[in-house]
Design a protein around this motif. Structure first.
Motif, mmCIF file in Angstrom:
data_model
loop_
_atom_site.group_PDB
_atom_site.id
_atom_site.type_symbol
_atom_site.label_atom_id
_atom_site.label_comp_id
_atom_site.label_asym_id
_atom_site.label_seq_id
_atom_site.Cartn_x
_atom_site.Cartn_y
_atom_site.Cartn_z
ATOM 1 N N PHE A 25 0.825 -1.214 0.000
ATOM 2 C CA PHE A 25 0.000 0.000 0.000
ATOM 3 C C PHE A 25 0.859 1.264 0.000
ATOM 4 C CE2 PHE A 25 -3.320 -2.977 1.298
ATOM 5 C CZ PHE A 25 -4.367 -2.540 0.505
ATOM 6 N N ARG A 26 2.016 1.198 0.638
ATOM 7 C CA ARG A 26 2.900 2.366 0.637
ATOM 8 C C ARG A 26 3.453 2.633 -0.767
ATOM 9 N NH1 ARG A 26 7.394 2.212 5.182
ATOM 10 N NH2 ARG A 26 7.810 4.259 4.215
ATOM 11 N N VAL A 27 3.879 1.573 -1.440
ATOM 12 C CA VAL A 27 4.402 1.744 -2.795
ATOM 13 C C VAL A 27 3.275 2.167 -3.745
ATOM 14 C CG1 VAL A 27 5.516 0.589 -4.744
ATOM 15 C CG2 VAL A 27 6.272 0.092 -2.401
ATOM 16 N N PHE A 28 2.093 1.577 -3.559
ATOM 17 C CA PHE A 28 0.958 1.939 -4.420
ATOM 18 C C PHE A 28 0.635 3.431 -4.319
ATOM 19 C CE2 PHE A 28 -3.574 2.769 -4.947
ATOM 20 C CZ PHE A 28 -3.754 2.349 -6.250
ATOM 21 N N GLU A 29 0.714 4.000 -3.137
ATOM 22 C CA GLU A 29 0.411 5.417 -2.982
ATOM 23 C C GLU A 29 1.329 6.278 -3.838
ATOM 24 O OE1 GLU A 29 -2.108 7.096 -1.502
ATOM 25 O OE2 GLU A 29 -2.964 5.084 -1.314
ATOM 26 N N ARG A 30 2.586 5.858 -3.982
ATOM 27 C CA ARG A 30 3.525 6.600 -4.827
ATOM 28 C C ARG A 30 3.171 6.408 -6.318
ATOM 29 N NH1 ARG A 30 8.118 8.101 -1.780
ATOM 30 N NH2 ARG A 30 7.286 8.552 0.304
ATOM 31 N N ILE A 103 8.210 0.608 -16.714
ATOM 32 C CA ILE A 103 8.782 0.705 -15.373
ATOM 33 C C ILE A 103 8.323 -0.498 -14.550
ATOM 34 C CG2 ILE A 103 8.707 2.044 -13.222
ATOM 35 C CD1 ILE A 103 8.263 4.551 -15.024
ATOM 36 N N ILE A 104 9.245 -1.072 -13.778
ATOM 37 C CA ILE A 104 8.932 -2.243 -12.943
ATOM 38 C C ILE A 104 9.231 -1.916 -11.488
ATOM 39 C CG2 ILE A 104 9.470 -4.652 -12.434
ATOM 40 C CD1 ILE A 104 10.296 -3.326 -15.872
ATOM 41 N N LEU A 105 8.244 -2.145 -10.635
ATOM 42 C CA LEU A 105 8.385 -1.930 -9.196
ATOM 43 C C LEU A 105 7.904 -3.158 -8.442
ATOM 44 C CD1 LEU A 105 7.039 1.721 -8.900
ATOM 45 C CD2 LEU A 105 9.309 0.986 -8.123
ATOM 46 N N GLU A 106 8.687 -3.609 -7.482
ATOM 47 C CA GLU A 106 8.232 -4.653 -6.571
ATOM 48 C C GLU A 106 7.660 -4.000 -5.322
ATOM 49 O OE1 GLU A 106 10.577 -8.428 -6.454
ATOM 50 O OE2 GLU A 106 12.049 -7.224 -7.569
ATOM 51 N N ASP A 107 7.008 -4.805 -4.498
ATOM 52 C CA ASP A 107 6.198 -4.266 -3.405
ATOM 53 C C ASP A 107 6.986 -3.713 -2.229
ATOM 54 O OD1 ASP A 107 7.165 -6.598 -2.317
ATOM 55 O OD2 ASP A 107 5.212 -7.552 -2.045
ATOM 56 N N ASP A 108 8.328 -3.771 -2.309
ATOM 57 C CA ASP A 108 9.140 -3.207 -1.220
ATOM 58 C C ASP A 108 10.020 -2.053 -1.699
ATOM 59 O OD1 ASP A 108 10.875 -4.679 -2.758
ATOM 60 O OD2 ASP A 108 11.651 -5.910 -1.122
ATOM 61 N N CYS A 109 9.837 -1.629 -2.939
ATOM 62 C CA CYS A 109 10.678 -0.577 -3.513
ATOM 63 C C CYS A 109 9.877 0.720 -3.582
ATOM 64 C CB CYS A 109 11.170 -0.983 -4.902
ATOM 65 S SG CYS A 109 12.179 -2.476 -4.873
ATOM 66 N N LEU A 110 10.111 1.585 -2.617
ATOM 67 C CA LEU A 110 9.334 2.815 -2.484
ATOM 68 C C LEU A 110 9.958 3.904 -3.344
ATOM 69 C CD1 LEU A 110 6.940 4.084 -0.850
ATOM 70 C CD2 LEU A 110 8.673 4.910 0.759
ATOM 71 N N PRO A 111 9.289 4.300 -4.436
ATOM 72 C CA PRO A 111 9.877 5.273 -5.339
ATOM 73 C C PRO A 111 9.554 6.706 -4.945
ATOM 74 C CG PRO A 111 7.832 4.468 -6.262
ATOM 75 C CD PRO A 111 8.003 3.768 -4.927
ATOM 76 N N SER A 112 10.465 7.611 -5.226
ATOM 77 C CA SER A 112 10.138 9.022 -5.150
ATOM 78 C C SER A 112 9.385 9.380 -6.429
ATOM 79 C CB SER A 112 11.409 9.870 -5.048
ATOM 80 O OG SER A 112 12.149 9.800 -6.265
ATOM 81 N N ASN A 113 8.709 10.519 -6.427
ATOM 82 C CA ASN A 113 8.020 10.946 -7.649
ATOM 83 C C ASN A 113 9.031 11.211 -8.765
ATOM 84 O OD1 ASN A 113 6.307 13.621 -9.047
ATOM 85 N ND2 ASN A 113 5.371 11.611 -8.873
ATOM 86 N N ASP A 114 10.216 11.670 -8.399
ATOM 87 C CA ASP A 114 11.262 11.925 -9.389
ATOM 88 C C ASP A 114 11.706 10.657 -10.102
ATOM 89 O OD1 ASP A 114 11.545 14.688 -9.294
ATOM 90 O OD2 ASP A 114 12.957 14.630 -7.625
ATOM 91 N N PHE A 115 11.553 9.521 -9.462
ATOM 92 C CA PHE A 115 11.929 8.249 -10.095
ATOM 93 C C PHE A 115 11.187 8.068 -11.412
ATOM 94 C CE2 PHE A 115 10.367 3.824 -10.665
ATOM 95 C CZ PHE A 115 11.554 3.227 -11.042
ATOM 96 N N PHE A 116 9.905 8.380 -11.438
ATOM 97 C CA PHE A 116 9.108 8.189 -12.646
ATOM 98 C C PHE A 116 9.539 9.166 -13.744
ATOM 99 C CE2 PHE A 116 6.566 6.666 -9.098
ATOM 100 C CZ PHE A 116 6.183 5.407 -9.550
ATOM 101 N N ARG A 117 9.850 10.386 -13.371
ATOM 102 C CA ARG A 117 10.339 11.370 -14.348
ATOM 103 C C ARG A 117 11.667 10.915 -14.938
ATOM 104 N NH1 ARG A 117 13.368 16.469 -13.853
ATOM 105 N NH2 ARG A 117 13.448 16.189 -11.576
ATOM 106 N N PHE A 118 12.549 10.419 -14.069
ATOM 107 C CA PHE A 118 13.851 9.948 -14.521
ATOM 108 C C PHE A 118 13.698 8.790 -15.503
ATOM 109 C CE2 PHE A 118 17.759 7.378 -13.857
ATOM 110 C CZ PHE A 118 18.703 8.317 -14.242
ATOM 111 N N CYS A 119 12.854 7.828 -15.173
ATOM 112 C CA CYS A 119 12.650 6.673 -16.053
ATOM 113 C C CYS A 119 12.075 7.095 -17.400
ATOM 114 C CB CYS A 119 11.736 5.650 -15.384
ATOM 115 S SG CYS A 119 12.497 4.765 -14.009
ATOM 116 N N ASP A 120 11.085 7.977 -17.378
ATOM 117 C CA ASP A 120 10.496 8.461 -18.628
ATOM 118 C C ASP A 120 11.562 9.078 -19.531
ATOM 119 O OD1 ASP A 120 7.940 7.670 -18.021
ATOM 120 O OD2 ASP A 120 7.156 9.677 -17.632
#
Length: 319
Positions: A25-30, A103-120
């Protein structure tokens, strides 16, 4: 990035979950903050020998009900447990059967919002550059910056929050069937300058072939080594692994220095490296930490010294 507005990713996202509703749920919120237009959720099934799995797996899967933005959602919900090796690798197979990149995320990898910008940005920039095989949000350099750019290149592959292209995953070999065991040590010696690393990776390879390690990610790293591939690593950590503890699959110690590393802000303006070359010293720093190279080297030198001493003593006695 502003704390009141969030970057919205252009990439499809695969979210791999299992039996940890708290971290899920924590990772999903991100993920929710970045509002991907396409979200894939893959869930491994409960283990038959673990009574609590059924309830915990179902609770983790309830995250699907919390998707409340315009989103094309696809799910792969396993009835039986495939384990880490096949549960994750087949989920990524499924993802890249449907997408050219993502982008691939597992359930214990909490991303910052910047992570998605960087990947894009990196997915677009290196889409057709076959030298680049992997993008990660995870930086394990503990504040050390490599070069003056916003990121550097590495021969290491980190999978705590990552992105890639179908062109790379098509070469993934979960069973390592493409490689001849008799040639592995020689090939690793071309990759690593340190004999103890050759020894360590050869041992990992042999254990993988004997199915003594239940994982999927070593195979990805080995494929990267043997294709002389590069991984993009930000000079700012964008992922915090929140899965360390007794319920972790391979990450048990909460005192591990890689546990819960704080995320950093990515600069608004991304500076690209001038040279497309791996930072060998950064890689060696990581390998030294992972495989305790310095300690093992000293131990070996001490052992060799004792053997030499005993031989000299024996030779003197024979004289």
């Amino acid at each position: 990035m502003s704390t009141t507005s969030f970057y919205q990713t252009r990439s499809a996202v695969l979210f791999v979950i299992f039996n940890r509703p708290d971290t899920t749920f924590r990772v999903f919120e991100r993920i929710k903050q970045t509002r991907p237009a396409k979200l894939y959720i893959a869930a491994d099934g409960p283990r038959s020998d673990n009574p609590s799995d059924q309830e915990r797996c179902m609770e983790a899967r309830s995250v699907i009900e919390k998707i409340d933005w315009p989103c094309e959602t696809k799910t792969l919900l396993r009835d039986e447990n495939l384990g880490c090796k096949y549960g994750v690798s087949t989920a990524i197979d499924w993802f890249f059967d449907n997408e050219q990149e993502g982008i691939i995320l597992e359930d214990d990898c909490l991303p910052s919002n910047d992570f998605f910008r960087f990947c894009d940005l990196m997915l677009e920039r290196y889409r057709n550059d076959t030298r680049i095989r992997h993008i990660t949000g995870c930086n394990l350099q503990y504040g050390k910056k490599w070069g003056s750019a916003s990121y550097y290149f590495s021969n290491n592959v980190h999978v705590w929050g990552w992105a890639a292209w179908k062109r790379v995953w098509q070469q993934y070999d979960v069973e390592l069937a493409s490689y001849n065991e008799n040639e592995i040590e020689e090939q690793f010696s071309k990759v690593f300058p340190e004999p103890l690393l050759v020894e360590s990776w050869s041992e990992i390879f042999e254990k993988m072939k004997r199915n003594e390690i239940d994982t999927w990610d070593y195979q990805l790293g080995i494929a990267n080594f043997f294709n002389n591939g590069l991984c993009v690593i930000p000079n700012f950590n964008l992922i915090s692994n929140i899965g360390f503890g007794p319920n972790g699959t391979h990450t048990f110690s909460e005192t591990d220095r890689n546990a819960n590393i704080v995320s950093e802000d990515l600069p608004d303006v991304i500076v690209h490296p001038k040279y497309i070359l791996p930072e060998k010293q950064a890689d060696m720093s990581t390998w030294n930490a992972d495989f305790h190279i310095e300690r093992r080297r000293k131990s070996k030198a001490k052992k060799d010294g004792m053997i030499k001493y005993q031989l000299n003593k024996l030779l003197k006695h024979l004289k």
